[in-house]
Scaffold this motif. Structure first.
Motif, PDB file in Angstrom:
ATOM      1  N   ASN A  94       0.800  -1.058   0.012  1.00  0.00           N
ATOM      2  CA  ASN A  94       0.256  -0.102  -0.050  1.00  0.00           C
ATOM      3  C   ASN A  94       0.755   1.127  -0.212  1.00  0.00           C
ATOM      4  N   TYR A 138      -6.178  17.490  -0.794  1.00  0.00           N
ATOM      5  CA  TYR A 138      -4.654  18.363  -0.659  1.00  0.00           C
ATOM      6  C   TYR A 138      -4.519  19.399  -1.244  1.00  0.00           C
ATOM      7  N   TYR A 165      -1.479   6.388  -8.122  1.00  0.00           N
ATOM      8  CA  TYR A 165      -1.094   4.979  -8.559  1.00  0.00           C
ATOM      9  C   TYR A 165      -0.461   5.049 -10.102  1.00  0.00           C
ATOM     10  N   ILE A 188       1.846   1.910  -5.332  1.00  0.00           N
ATOM     11  CA  ILE A 188       1.369   0.548  -5.769  1.00  0.00           C
ATOM     12  C   ILE A 188       0.107   0.384  -4.781  1.00  0.00           C
ATOM     13  N   GLY A 189      -0.476   1.736  -4.126  1.00  0.00           N
ATOM     14  CA  GLY A 189      -1.889   1.451  -3.308  1.00  0.00           C
ATOM     15  C   GLY A 189      -2.187   2.951  -3.370  1.00  0.00           C
ATOM     16  N   GLN A 190      -2.981   3.277  -2.198  1.00  0.00           N
ATOM     17  CA  GLN A 190      -3.661   4.181  -2.098  1.00  0.00           C
ATOM     18  C   GLN A 190      -2.630   5.393  -2.382  1.00  0.00           C
ATOM     19  N   ALA A 191      -2.899   6.474  -3.314  1.00  0.00           N
ATOM     20  CA  ALA A 191      -2.190   7.787  -3.638  1.00  0.00           C
ATOM     21  C   ALA A 191      -1.479   8.132  -2.475  1.00  0.00           C
ATOM     22  N   ASP A 284     -11.976  11.247  -7.202  1.00  0.00           N
ATOM     23  CA  ASP A 284     -10.940  12.260  -7.035  1.00  0.00           C
ATOM     24  C   ASP A 284      -9.942  11.846  -8.119  1.00  0.00           C
ATOM     25  N   CYS A 286      -6.881  10.792  -8.485  1.00  0.00           N
ATOM     26  CA  CYS A 286      -6.139   9.695  -8.815  1.00  0.00           C
ATOM     27  C   CYS A 286      -7.166   8.400  -9.109  1.00  0.00           C
ATOM     28  N   ASN A 287      -8.374   8.651  -9.030  1.00  0.00           N
ATOM     29  CA  ASN A 287      -9.332   7.638  -9.377  1.00  0.00           C
ATOM     30  C   ASN A 287      -9.966   8.063 -10.648  1.00  0.00           C
TER      31      ASN A 287
ATOM     32  N   TYR B 165      -8.569   1.072   1.236  1.00  0.00           N
ATOM     33  CA  TYR B 165      -7.647   0.042   1.274  1.00  0.00           C
ATOM     34  C   TYR B 165      -7.838  -1.058   2.348  1.00  0.00           C
ATOM     35  N   ILE B 188      -7.504  -3.169  -3.013  1.00  0.00           N
ATOM     36  CA  ILE B 188      -5.904  -3.559  -3.266  1.00  0.00           C
ATOM     37  C   ILE B 188      -5.247  -2.429  -3.828  1.00  0.00           C
ATOM     38  N   GLY B 189      -5.957  -1.425  -4.104  1.00  0.00           N
ATOM     39  CA  GLY B 189      -5.264  -0.120  -4.743  1.00  0.00           C
ATOM     40  C   GLY B 189      -6.057   1.121  -4.323  1.00  0.00           C
ATOM     41  N   GLN B 190      -6.060   2.065  -5.158  1.00  0.00           N
ATOM     42  CA  GLN B 190      -6.629   3.337  -4.984  1.00  0.00           C
ATOM     43  C   GLN B 190      -8.182   3.086  -4.555  1.00  0.00           C
ATOM     44  N   ALA B 191      -8.591   3.677  -3.427  1.00  0.00           N
ATOM     45  CA  ALA B 191      -9.728   3.472  -2.840  1.00  0.00           C
ATOM     46  C   ALA B 191     -10.931   3.655  -4.016  1.00  0.00           C
ATOM     47  N   THR B 192     -11.587   2.546  -3.965  1.00  0.00           N
ATOM     48  CA  THR B 192     -12.831   2.327  -5.039  1.00  0.00           C
ATOM     49  C   THR B 192     -14.060   2.850  -4.380  1.00  0.00           C
ATOM     50  N   CYS B 286      -8.895   7.875   3.189  1.00  0.00           N
ATOM     51  CA  CYS B 286      -8.187   6.368   3.124  1.00  0.00           C
ATOM     52  C   CYS B 286      -6.740   6.253   3.403  1.00  0.00           C
ATOM     53  N   ASN B 287      -6.361   7.695   3.193  1.00  0.00           N
ATOM     54  CA  ASN B 287      -4.947   7.865   3.563  1.00  0.00           C
ATOM     55  C   ASN B 287      -4.511   8.238   4.996  1.00  0.00           C
TER      56      ASN B 287
END
Lengths: 301, 301
Positions: A94, A138, A165, A188-191, A284, A286-287, B165, B188-192, B286-287
């Motif tokens: 993450n 942010y 990501y 490789i995980g949450q931004a 968001d 990154c999504n 995540y 398993i990645g950016q919050a969906t 989520c961060n």
């Protein structure tokens, strides 16, 4: 139109109309239906090919508009064969996967600037990015420019790439070091947006991401692999521009000023296709990643 | 104090003061320094142990306050041995890992409600969640309640768990199906977050997440594994409450109403420890995940 007020205010919407999205369309359907005119080619000199032992290849698009000295270094490292035999040595769940020589003493190839400037942000002036019309946790403003996810602060007049990501950054030690770019990482995980404006982002993975994201996590502090563990070894790194023309991979991104892109983001924020009952009403940065693909001629091969 | 106005407005800040965070402290330092009074035990009946072939174990905390019927089903599936021999059959990069029997025809154990209600959200009334004071891209308000990440809309009066995540949800087909909970997934990645309010979230992974996140990605549509591929097989699933007391894993979460939690989130939003040059000034829900850990007595074993 609520979406992309910056673009419409500036009259930047492309002339070729995209088909009006139907209720059942997915974001991918919209991308697949985008007209040729909505896509922009990525220069071959901005594509870096990382070949791994065993046959996998990851392709990174470089971002010379944001980290010109670091990107010039990356090209010099690649041309100089610096990464041959290098490894992935850190995979923190993450968070990030990091690769390079992990060797402070290895000499740099000719042309590498050992101490690059602090390329963490740049003036927003002249960029005219397209805004994402949803709040960001942010930054004052977020959106897209030339296919890149961007945050900016109109008050300070500065813009930065964001840690989404697959974005690629330059590992560094403590200030004032910025990293020479011999050691790179990808998210490789949450931004990891807390890293924005604190480290040089120099590109993003456009193909082969799973070669870096699906690796065993490191068991040592910060996700470092135990010494002697090699999950993936690099056999060579080349720029696409070093290959004969007919062997070059060729990529394009969906222009953020196109109606297709606006429809894509609107759909990411308001899914109405079969599975969804409630369009969530926002997305968001990154999504809603910029669609990047092989040019259709290559994809059809 | 800018952080957590909901908590301070309601006078909920815990009596035991946390040490004032110094400039060099990391969020982890703050969590590690939190007093015993800031931690809340997780009931043994809310902990589900998934044992994989080869020895790995993932532990999921269930969320009966949000999806009571789905959680009751999960407990019935576990007690009835439904998942023995089940597999991870879907790993979609930057999206979800899904496991279960992947078999529509397998009979349910006694006690399973075949068609649970639509437990995608619940009234916020009576919850008094603690707000995160940064904008969210998806919901009017976000924050924490009893250790869970929460979004809510004061106007509609409804609250929902969020797809961060490691959160665990219930796979389903198309509406009006909500899934019986025989098939589960984790992010398993950016919050969906587009899935929020569209599917039942029923828990989160509190230990062993890398057993689900570091798997090879599936090569078929939606990240499904090719038939016959088994990256991970489940040998048994138990509730911690089924184990003899001395064998039960024991977890606790950092109370969102504690000064330590407020300091932790403030530090996630404003990193000033050695590596950071510019505190970014915000953080998304989520961060800033709620710290969850083994109780110190177990961690010391």
């Amino acid at each position: 139109m609520r979406l992309f007020f910056a673009a419409s205010a500036l009259g930047l919407l492309a002339a070729a109309p995209a088909p009006a999205p139907s209720k059942d369309q997915t974001p991918t359907d919209i991308v697949n239906a985008a007209p040729v005119a909505a896509w922009r080619a990525i220069p071959a000199d901005d594509l870096m090919l990382i070949d791994f032992e065993g046959g996998g290849q990851a392709i990174v698009q470089l971002a010379p508009d944001f980290a010109p000295v670091h990107v010039a270094n990356i090209r010099a490292f690649a041309r100089g064969g610096y990464w041959t035999g290098a490894t992935v040595y850190r995979v923190q769940d993450n968070y990030v996967t990091q690769w390079g020589t992990n060797d402070d003493k290895k000499g740099f190839p000719a042309g590498v600037v050992a101490k690059p400037p602090r390329e963490y942000e740049r003036p927003v002036r002249g960029l005219a990015p397209v805004s994402l019309p949803y709040p960001d946790s942010y930054a004052a403003r977020v959106g897209y420019w030339h296919g890149w996810p961007l945050a900016w602060d109109p008050r300070r007049g500065m813009a930065n790439l964001t840690h989404c990501y697959g974005m690629v950054g330059v590992g560094r030690d403590l200030y004032p070091d910025t990293g020479a770019a011999g050691e790179l990482y990808t998210v490789i995980g949450q931004a990891t947006r807390q890293l924005d404006r604190n480290i040089a982002l120099a590109g993003r993975v456009v193909e082969g991401m799973t070669l870096l994201s699906a690796l065993p996590r490191g068991t040592e502090a910060l996700g470092m692999y135990k010494e002697g563990t090699v999950a993936r070894r690099i056999v060579r790194v080349r720029l696409a521009s070093e290959l004969p023309t007919h062997e070059r991979p060729s990529f394009e991104y969906l222009d953020e000023r196109s109606p297709s892109f606006a429809a894509y983001v609107a759909k990411r924020a308001n899914r109405k296709d079969a599975f969804y009952e409630v369009p969530i009403g926002g997305v968001d940065l990154c999504n809603a990643p910029v669609p990047v693909r092989r040019t259709p001629a290559q994809a059809a091969r």
